[in-house]
Design an enzyme around this catalytic site. Sequence first.
Site, short mmCIF file in Angstrom:
data_model
loop_
_atom_site.label_atom_id
_atom_site.label_comp_id
_atom_site.label_asym_id
_atom_site.label_seq_id
_atom_site.Cartn_x
_atom_site.Cartn_y
_atom_site.Cartn_z
N HIS A 122 0.87 -1.18 0.00
CA HIS A 122 0.00 0.00 0.00
C HIS A 122 0.91 1.23 0.00
CE1 HIS A 122 -2.84 2.91 1.83
NE2 HIS A 122 -3.81 2.09 1.48
N ASP A 199 3.29 -4.48 8.15
CA ASP A 199 2.08 -3.67 7.95
C ASP A 199 0.88 -4.59 8.11
OD1 ASP A 199 -0.12 -2.33 7.03
OD2 ASP A 199 0.72 -1.80 5.08
N GLN A 202 -4.40 -4.78 6.98
CA GLN A 202 -5.44 -5.71 6.52
C GLN A 202 -5.51 -6.96 7.40
OE1 GLN A 202 -7.73 -5.16 4.34
NE2 GLN A 202 -6.86 -3.24 3.66
N LYS A 225 -10.34 -0.78 10.71
CA LYS A 225 -10.54 -1.94 9.82
C LYS A 225 -10.91 -3.17 10.63
CE LYS A 225 -7.17 -0.50 6.33
NZ LYS A 225 -7.89 0.21 5.28
N CYS A 365 -4.89 2.74 -3.52
CA CYS A 365 -3.64 3.23 -2.92
C CYS A 365 -2.48 2.28 -3.19
CB CYS A 365 -3.78 3.46 -1.42
SG CYS A 365 -4.97 4.71 -0.99
#
Lengths: 408, 129
Positions: A122, A199, A202, A225, A365
């Site tokens: 991303h 990261d 998600q 999220k 993104c």
Amino acid sequence: MFDPKKLKKDFPIFSRKINDKSLVYLDNASTSQKPKSVINALTNYYETFNSNTHRGIHTMSEEATAAYEDTREHVMKFINANLPKEIIFTRNTTEAINLVAYSWGEENIKSGDEIIVSAIEHHSNLVPWQELCRRKNATLKIIPIKTDLTLDLAAYEKLLSKKTKLVSITAMSNVLGYMPDLNKIIKSAHKVGSLVLVDGAQSVAHMKADVKKLDCDFLAFSSHKMLGPTGVGVLYGKFEILSNMNPFMFGGDMVKSVEQHKAYWNDLPWKFEAGTPNIADVIAFDAALTYLDKIGLENIHKYDQQLLKYAVGKFSKYEKDGVSLILPKSDTSSILSFSIKGIHPHDIAQIFNDEGVAIRSGYHCSQPLIEHLNLSSTARMSFYFYNTEADIDRAEIALKRTLKIFKS
Amino acid sequence: MELYSEIILDYFKNPVNKGIITEPSGTCTEHNPLCGDKIRVDLVLDKKGNVSEAKFSGEGCAISQAATSMLTEKLIGKTPAQIKKIDNEEIYKMLNIPISPGRVKCALLGLVTAKKAAILASPRKPAKK
């Protein structure tokens, strides 16, 4: 008992109609919906103990401080960290990554050093490192993606060297749903003495994040999220590393003592939380974690696979009509991107919306990845545990209508 | 009112003035970074400084493609100064479909590009013998 239909009733938003049709929400990779318990926690804070944290002696300030710090402890348990002080609250994943780039990066990256990211990142896990490399005259290396849409880990091994100071990698691609083999990536990075940032924007909502087992040095993710409010992000960092990092935002709350011309930093984690924090949203994030604990991330992960399989089965029937699924060969979850020959994803998303089905269209993104796939943009369905096979049937109806409008 | 009206779909499927002009008096390419749209507008000015030919190329959604195609028809005969004065309302009226906030950029990308191409355009000099 894990029953998506029953769980869906905990989310007030699903009483909403879009274009006279009941809402089907398939844009969970952008943000998840919020259960009543999270919304209640927000209201409860504002109605019964709204006050600033870490400052007052009065009852409400103590209650607010305790609730805020309770969330920190809950996050610690949720990702299996060692200490509450390894948990820093930020605005979002992006700010958590920038915190590492500015604080750790400024002091530890020198000219000639190398940082490795992957081709599926991303923008939030790419641009901060581009900028850090530019400032420091360091080199950004990219783990390439193979034609089967998985990462080329053999190439990754060759990128690693004594010059590698940081590997920053997603745990789940927001375009492909692909989950790289983090265990392998982290072990190899540590062998050359590099740190690893994961990261988790998600992944943390969909599968158990265990920072001890993973042995990652940093983990960044967002509350919004994973059922929580917007405006709250988390940076986990190993205690020894965070202790040696300097703050990059200065002001109130992050100081222990201030003289007219000099200040002394507060202890971890507060030295990284300058100013009044996002008290209400952090407190409500606790309710989101409680909700996820109750369902169990293992159940969510299993159900993700079931929904994805169902969606792939439905949508792959339309390959003859020009529908292409953008699906990695293995290790995918909860996300299905697709394109239709001759139909722009914006038009697809528009017609889906007419049918009450919310999907995402565009670059997501992740412009370098989308361009690598030779697409100008894609349409994306992303699932969560409150979605059902009936939701995917509704998406199929929308797909048929899209094809009818544009292909007849 | 249907967004994908017959007229919009017709312009999208059978675009008028789609193509490239090899020696344009003015040309411009614009992107819409949100959706990855890319539109190029080429203009030819005659000796009097009026647009005698307008073409567009690139990729985009049905709305941006149809809007740009319809717009190129309107540009013929206009001077760059007149093109600069075309306002957004005129585009909405021309499209005659409901444009939601999310689709404003799609509807207007062609106009933005055409205005820049017009600003850059200088009248075509007679070909040298």
